[in-house]
Design a protein around this motif. Structure first.
Motif, mmCIF file in Angstrom:
data_model
loop_
_atom_site.group_PDB
_atom_site.id
_atom_site.type_symbol
_atom_site.label_atom_id
_atom_site.label_comp_id
_atom_site.label_asym_id
_atom_site.label_seq_id
_atom_site.Cartn_x
_atom_site.Cartn_y
_atom_site.Cartn_z
ATOM 1 N N SER A 183 20.666 7.010 2.081
ATOM 2 C CA SER A 183 20.169 5.761 1.474
ATOM 3 C C SER A 183 19.007 5.151 2.250
ATOM 4 C CB SER A 183 21.304 4.726 1.398
ATOM 5 O OG SER A 183 21.799 4.448 2.704
ATOM 6 N N ALA A 184 18.593 5.794 3.334
ATOM 7 C CA ALA A 184 17.497 5.242 4.142
ATOM 8 C C ALA A 184 16.175 5.375 3.391
ATOM 9 C CB ALA A 184 17.417 5.952 5.488
ATOM 10 N N HIS A 185 15.391 4.308 3.414
ATOM 11 C CA HIS A 185 14.092 4.318 2.724
ATOM 12 C C HIS A 185 12.939 4.002 3.678
ATOM 13 C CE1 HIS A 185 11.765 4.463 -0.935
ATOM 14 N NE2 HIS A 185 11.160 3.320 -0.629
ATOM 15 N N PHE A 186 13.244 3.247 4.755
ATOM 16 C CA PHE A 186 12.238 2.895 5.755
ATOM 17 C C PHE A 186 12.822 3.160 7.150
ATOM 18 C CE2 PHE A 186 11.629 -0.080 2.178
ATOM 19 C CZ PHE A 186 10.345 0.274 1.803
ATOM 20 N N TYR A 187 11.943 3.283 8.133
ATOM 21 C CA TYR A 187 12.407 3.425 9.507
ATOM 22 C C TYR A 187 11.475 2.667 10.453
ATOM 23 C CZ TYR A 187 8.693 6.923 10.198
ATOM 24 O OH TYR A 187 7.496 7.559 10.286
ATOM 25 N N PHE A 188 12.041 2.236 11.585
ATOM 26 C CA PHE A 188 11.284 1.609 12.662
ATOM 27 C C PHE A 188 11.540 2.417 13.920
ATOM 28 C CE2 PHE A 188 11.049 -1.065 16.406
ATOM 29 C CZ PHE A 188 9.818 -1.684 16.251
ATOM 30 N N ILE A 189 10.456 2.774 14.633
ATOM 31 C CA ILE A 189 10.592 3.613 15.819
ATOM 32 C C ILE A 189 9.737 3.052 16.943
ATOM 33 C CG2 ILE A 189 8.731 5.171 15.089
ATOM 34 C CD1 ILE A 189 10.405 7.472 16.283
ATOM 35 N N ASP A 190 10.272 3.082 18.162
ATOM 36 C CA ASP A 190 9.557 2.602 19.353
ATOM 37 C C ASP A 190 9.622 3.704 20.402
ATOM 38 O OD1 ASP A 190 8.247 0.793 21.090
ATOM 39 O OD2 ASP A 190 10.175 0.364 22.052
ATOM 40 N N ILE A 191 8.466 4.207 20.863
ATOM 41 C CA ILE A 191 8.409 5.342 21.796
ATOM 42 C C ILE A 191 7.814 4.879 23.129
ATOM 43 C CG2 ILE A 191 7.540 7.673 22.182
ATOM 44 C CD1 ILE A 191 9.458 7.536 19.891
ATOM 45 N N PRO A 192 8.664 4.571 24.126
ATOM 46 C CA PRO A 192 8.145 4.273 25.479
ATOM 47 C C PRO A 192 7.911 5.587 26.217
ATOM 48 C CG PRO A 192 10.514 3.902 25.393
ATOM 49 C CD PRO A 192 10.119 4.350 24.012
ATOM 50 N N LEU A 193 6.787 6.224 25.974
ATOM 51 C CA LEU A 193 6.530 7.605 26.400
ATOM 52 C C LEU A 193 6.621 7.774 27.903
ATOM 53 C CD1 LEU A 193 5.708 10.368 25.182
ATOM 54 C CD2 LEU A 193 3.331 9.737 25.627
ATOM 55 N N ARG A 194 6.186 6.763 28.668
ATOM 56 C CA ARG A 194 6.064 6.927 30.130
ATOM 57 C C ARG A 194 7.255 6.374 30.903
ATOM 58 N NH1 ARG A 194 2.871 11.032 30.336
ATOM 59 N NH2 ARG A 194 0.955 10.737 29.122
ATOM 60 N N THR A 195 8.200 5.706 30.225
ATOM 61 C CA THR A 195 9.262 5.039 31.004
ATOM 62 C C THR A 195 10.666 5.526 30.683
ATOM 63 O OG1 THR A 195 9.348 3.292 29.336
ATOM 64 C CG2 THR A 195 7.892 2.944 31.223
ATOM 65 N N HIS A 226 0.864 -1.183 0.000
ATOM 66 C CA HIS A 226 0.000 0.000 0.000
ATOM 67 C C HIS A 226 0.905 1.238 0.000
ATOM 68 C CE1 HIS A 226 -2.474 -2.955 2.614
ATOM 69 N NE2 HIS A 226 -2.585 -3.258 1.319
ATOM 70 N N ASN A 227 1.451 1.612 -1.171
ATOM 71 C CA ASN A 227 2.474 2.654 -1.199
ATOM 72 C C ASN A 227 1.915 4.056 -0.940
ATOM 73 O OD1 ASN A 227 1.147 3.105 -3.576
ATOM 74 N ND2 ASN A 227 2.774 2.279 -4.882
ATOM 75 N N HIS A 228 0.617 4.169 -0.782
ATOM 76 C CA HIS A 228 0.021 5.456 -0.441
ATOM 77 C C HIS A 228 0.012 5.672 1.072
ATOM 78 C CE1 HIS A 228 -2.915 2.250 -0.649
ATOM 79 N NE2 HIS A 228 -3.480 2.821 0.387
ATOM 80 N N GLY A 230 6.037 2.056 15.467
ATOM 81 C CA GLY A 230 5.527 2.005 14.106
ATOM 82 C C GLY A 230 6.622 1.881 13.073
ATOM 83 N N VAL A 231 6.193 1.700 11.833
ATOM 84 C CA VAL A 231 7.094 1.591 10.688
ATOM 85 C C VAL A 231 6.623 2.605 9.652
ATOM 86 C CG1 VAL A 231 7.895 0.109 8.812
ATOM 87 C CG2 VAL A 231 7.600 -0.839 11.087
ATOM 88 N N GLY A 232 7.575 3.356 9.081
ATOM 89 C CA GLY A 232 7.205 4.362 8.101
ATOM 90 C C GLY A 232 8.137 4.371 6.920
ATOM 91 N N ILE A 233 7.708 5.106 5.876
ATOM 92 C CA ILE A 233 8.514 5.249 4.664
ATOM 93 C C ILE A 233 8.998 6.692 4.572
ATOM 94 C CG2 ILE A 233 6.459 5.738 3.239
ATOM 95 C CD1 ILE A 233 7.863 4.247 0.971
ATOM 96 N N ILE A 234 10.257 6.857 4.174
ATOM 97 C CA ILE A 234 10.854 8.197 4.060
ATOM 98 C C ILE A 234 10.729 8.618 2.605
ATOM 99 C CG2 ILE A 234 12.946 9.552 4.410
ATOM 100 C CD1 ILE A 234 13.844 7.401 6.411
ATOM 101 N N GLU A 235 9.728 9.498 2.312
ATOM 102 C CA GLU A 235 9.415 9.839 0.925
ATOM 103 C C GLU A 235 9.913 11.226 0.517
ATOM 104 O OE1 GLU A 235 5.631 7.456 -0.643
ATOM 105 O OE2 GLU A 235 5.116 9.036 0.781
#
Length: 924
Positions: free
Chosen positions: A101-113, A66-68, A83-88
């Motif tokens: 050269s980065a095309h995708f990223y993975f990020i984890d946000i432990p907001l409370r800890t 789903h490239n949109h 989440g996982v996102g695309i760098i457009e």
């Protein structure tokens, strides 16, 4: 002209609406489905970074499909999210400080800890290239409207909102799971804007997509930029006068004329469904003056230019049409050949016209695809052996898909493991599967892959080749970064998974396969799966039939312990004879050959050749002496009581006279006793039936039978009702009475209560009575131990065999089973039974079985009514049968010269039966 322009613009309006609908379907529906599926999976229960990263590949695959969609995000009730996102675009790259050269990223946000976290960057091949620690922003996603509005079991589309990181407007699709975790996907609206802009043919053209609350989602001009990063409403685009005018338009009506600022406009409002719950409105409008002003100019110019073009174009058109039409004609001819399933290649003329060149390439590609498909299907349908079929499916699938590697895995019969059955490596031509791994169906190492194979039943990408074998990359001859894999589940029509096919390609071909060949590959896989399952079911049915036939043969042999596994030995010997006849160079057998189906037919007929014996009574099959039968032993006991009564009378005479018998009387008594002993010995010998009964012996039996004795006990006592009825019908004598020593009485005749069905094919005719138990009648049997009635019962088994086999629905390829199985008692001179066939009417395979049946019976060493014969004795008898034209002379010679008699003897006969044989004495 005005009407024509209106009609044309109405068509344009409809096309704009359809393009917008298709765009929205493409943009929204796949993402809606993905969000709904994710909200029900284990991903919503992950707690640690490792657990969440385990879903990176799946989320990344959804991004690619789903490239949109720009981002997939999982948000927890405590504010944590990943989440996982695309760098457009460069704005996001700069925001994330991502490598070039980065095309995708993975990020984890432990907001409370935690205060900091790590973002991971991946290139286009999904390879990790960098990671960076960053300070977690204090922005809480729980404060967002889309999070607050999320509900369980309902996928919702948010209002347009501004994504500051990428400086674009978009929407969020979101759904709350049962544990209050919210799964969401961010969509960008610029593509819909572009569709609306591309259809604006006039300066005044209006294209606006909005909802029931007048919130604008997209338009043909940059409305969002003008409103300074806020959601746009219809009132922000149109003044009150325009809004009032728009209310004159009704949803999904024909194109309508309305007034705005004292000017005439044409407009139409279309409904654009997003999903089952959500529909947007599309306004398409244009000024009437712009729409119709050029009508007369167009008309005059059109007439002038039409005339000029007509004059100039005739010669040009002729020349150009010849150049253009030639490759088109060739493509048409090629298509016509394909429609006739003729896949010969026609020579194609080169062309510089892109569309025609693409047409030629498409026709060639279609020809290749259909040809490969037909070759694969025809090859599969021609193969009957399951193991060979697996090899054919693997090789042909690799050829048809032009894969660098192909691996066929099947689920075992116990449904506990998925195991490798075939491998093909194009570069190295290596088919070795010994080092490929087999996996348990509950193996956690490939749990995600197994979910796609067993549950989702959908093809998936990027299965690591190293999971098949740690050295598989080297065997393929490809580098790790150059490989791309597609895995197709194989399942039946009933959606039962039977295995999977893994295809490996060069990564540079991946995009073309996704866009152009995926459906073709799926069609191939579906056919091969159904064909493979069908062959496996057929093999299982054949195995079941085979087991049933062997169980029946074993049951017949078990029914009578004296047949010596006859039903199991005859098939072996018959097939041996058929094999040597097939391989024989003798001119007598030059026309005899057996294919695999005919061999199967002969083998099945051999196993079933005596199946009719299941209807033959055991006491007749096992009858070892002439007088043996199933009878009421009260008759024997009655005779013993008669003897006791005589003994009691004699004892009283002895006591009364108290003197010894005079010598003269002793001598007379002694002579009488000796005569009785001799006569009983003779009768006992005749009862065995191992010699031919001479006329002299028959006369002696008649003389002995005329001896009489006095019966004092009633014959009707102790009888069952049926036997008692037969005794009464024959005129039972009152006692005491004088009776013959051996008797043929009426009550010895067992009536035939059921008439056998008449079949004109059979020369074997039933006897008048079902049996005759007469003592003289049975002792006068000339050969063997069976009387005429019992001989009919025994011989009738072959009729039962034929009728039983004819009643079974054998395939047409095995239509001769009944004829082969039912012909082993026929004789080549036409005097056999049950049909009296001559040599010309008998199949050669039936003649083979006749020799096997006779040889086995003669050499059998566990039949109580005869002594086992040696090889020489057996072959001598069969030699006489050749002379009497009972068995085929050529086959008997082949049986001798091939040494099959010796091969059989070494396997089944006792050592004392295996004497030296001079076959020259027995050859024709």
């Amino acid at each position: 002209m005005n009407d024509i322009l209106l009609e044309a613009n109405s068509t344009i309006f409809d096309r704009i609406a359809n393009e917008t609908r298709f765009s929205m379907q493409d943009e929204y529906r796949p993402a809606f489905n993905a969000i709904e599926e994710l909200s029900k999976k284990e991903i919503i229960k992950t707690n640690t970074l490792e657990e969440r990263k385990a879903y990176f590949s799946e989320l990344l695959m959804l991004l690619k499909l789903h490239n949109h969609v720009s981002t997939y995000r999982i948000t927890y009730p405590n504010g944590d999210w990943f989440g996982v996102g695309i760098i457009e675009n460069q704005s996001l790259r700069k925001e994330l400080n991502a490598p070039a050269s980065a095309h995708f990223y993975f990020i984890d946000i432990p907001l409370r800890t935690k205060v900091t976290s790590t973002i991971y960057f991946y290139d286009k091949t999904n390879k990790l290239i960098d990671s960076q620690i960053f300070e977690i922003p204090r922005k809480d996603p729980r404060n967002e409207d889309w999070f607050k509005n999320s509900t369980v079991n309902q996928t919702i589309l948010s209002k347009p909102r501004y994504f500051s990181a990428i400086k674009q407007f978009g929407l969020t699709i979101h759904q709350k799971a049962d544990n209050d975790v919210v799964v969401s996907a961010d969509l960008l609206m610029f593509k819909v804007d572009e569709v609306l802009k591309s259809t604006s043919n006039h300066n005044s053209s209006v294209r606006v997509l909005y909802d029931e609350e007048s919130t604008v989602y997209a338009s043909n001009y940059n409305a969002h930029a003008e409103i300074n990063n806020k959601a746009v409403m219809l009132k922000d685009i149109f003044n009150q006068s325009a809004l009032t005018a728009l209310k004159q338009l009704h949803l999904d009506q024909a194109i309508q004329r309305y007034q705005h600022n004292d000017e005439d406009w044409y407009g139409k409002i279309f409904s654009v469904p997003i999903n089952q719950e959500r529909t947007l409105n599309l306004l398409v409008a244009v000024k009437a003056s712009e729409l119709l002003s050029s009508a007369s100019v167009i008309r005059n110019q059109a007439i002038l230019w039409s005339f000029l073009v007509l004059c100039l174009s005739i010669p040009c058109v002729y020349f150009v049409s010849q150049r253009i039409s030639k490759p088109i004609k060739q493509a048409t001819e090629q298509a016509q050949l394909i429609s006739k399933f003729d896949f010969s290649q026609l020579k194609q003329s080169p062309t510089k016209i892109l569309e025609i060149d693409n047409l030629n390439k498409s026709v060639t590609s279609m020809k290749s695809a259909i040809e490969n498909y037909f070759n694969l299907t025809n090859t599969i349908l021609e193969e009957h052996e399951i193991d060979e079929l697996i090899q054919i499916i693997g090789r042909n699938t690799a050829d048809a898909t032009q894969a660098a590697g192909a691996y066929l895995y099947l689920i075992n019969d116990d449904e506990t493991h998925i195991e490798p059955h075939f491998a093909w490596r194009a570069n190295t031509k290596n088919e070795d599967i010994s080092e490929l791994k087999r996996y348990s169906l509950d193996d956690k190492e490939i749990a995600k892959n197994l979910e796609y194979i067993l549950v989702k039943k959908k093809p998936f990408e990027d299965l690591s080749i190293q999971k098949l074998d740690i050295n598989e990359q080297e065997k393929l001859g490809l580098k790790d970064e150059d490989t791309w894999s597609l895995t197709f589940p194989l399942f039946t029509k009933g959606k039962q998974t039977i295995g999977a096919m893994v295809l490996v390609f060069d990564i540079k071909d991946s995009e073309a396969i996704r866009n152009n060949k995926l459906d073709y590959f799926e069609s191939l896989m579906n056919f091969t799966a159904i064909a493979l399952h069908g062959r496996k079911m057929l093999q299982n049915q054949k195995n079941l039939l085979e087991s049933f036939i062997q169980v029946m043969a074993s049951a017949i042999d078990t029914k009578s312990p004296y047949t010596g596994n006859h039903c199991q030995k005859v098939p072996v010997l018959t097939q041996w004879i058929a094999e040597v006849a097939d391989q024989s160079s003798s001119p007598k057998f030059k026309h005899f050959t057996l294919n695999s189906i005919q061999k199967e037919e002969l083998r099945m007929a051999s196993w079933l050749h005596d199946c009719g014996k299941i209807t033959t009574p055991e006491h007749i099959v096992d009858k070892a002496t002439k007088l043996e039968t199933i009878y009421n032993r009260i008759h024997e006991i009655r005779t013993r009581f008669e003897v006791l009564k005589r003994d009691a009378e004699i004892e009283q005479w002895k006591r009364a006279f108290k003197q010894e018998l005079p010598q003269k009387n002793k001598e007379i008594l002694q002579n009488e006793w000796q005569k009785l002993d001799d006569e009983f010995t003779f009768i006992a010998k005749m009862n065995v039936g191992d010699e031919f009964l001479s006329e002299q012996d028959a006369t002696q039996i008649q003389e002995i039978s005329r001896r009489t004795w006095v019966q004092t006990l009633d014959s009707s006592l102790g009888l069952a009702w049926e036997e008692k009825m037969r005794l009464n019908d024959s005129g039972n004598q009152k006692v005491p009475s004088k009776v013959n020593l051996l008797q043929d009485n009426l009550f010895h005749l067992i009536p035939r209560e059921i008439d056998l069905p008449h079949d004109e094919r059979f020369t074997l005719q039933p006897t008048e009575h079902e049996n005759n138990l007469g003592e003289i009648y049975n002792l006068l049997i000339q050969r063997g131990t069976l009387n005429n009635e019992e001989r009919f019962v025994i011989n009738n088994h072959i009729i039962q065999t034929i009728q039983m086999l004819e009643a079974l629905p054998f395939p047409k390829t095995m239509k001769d089973i009944a004829k082969i199985a039912g012909g082993h008692h026929e004789k080549v001179n036409g005097t056999g039974y049950p049909m009296g066939l001559t040599s010309e009417q008998m199949p050669l395979t039936a003649k083979m079985m006749a020799i096997a049946d006779i040889f086995e019976a003669l050499t059998s060493h566990d039949r109580p009514y005869k002594k086992a014969k040696t090889l020489t004795e057996s072959l001598k008898i069969m030699h006489f049968m050749v002379k009497d034209q009972h068995i085929d002379s050529d086959l008997f010679d082949l049986f001798l010269t091939s040494g099959l008699y010796k091969k059989y003897a070494d396997t089944y006969l006792k050592p004392e039966q295996c004497d030296d044989v001079d076959i020259e004495k027995f050859l024709s």
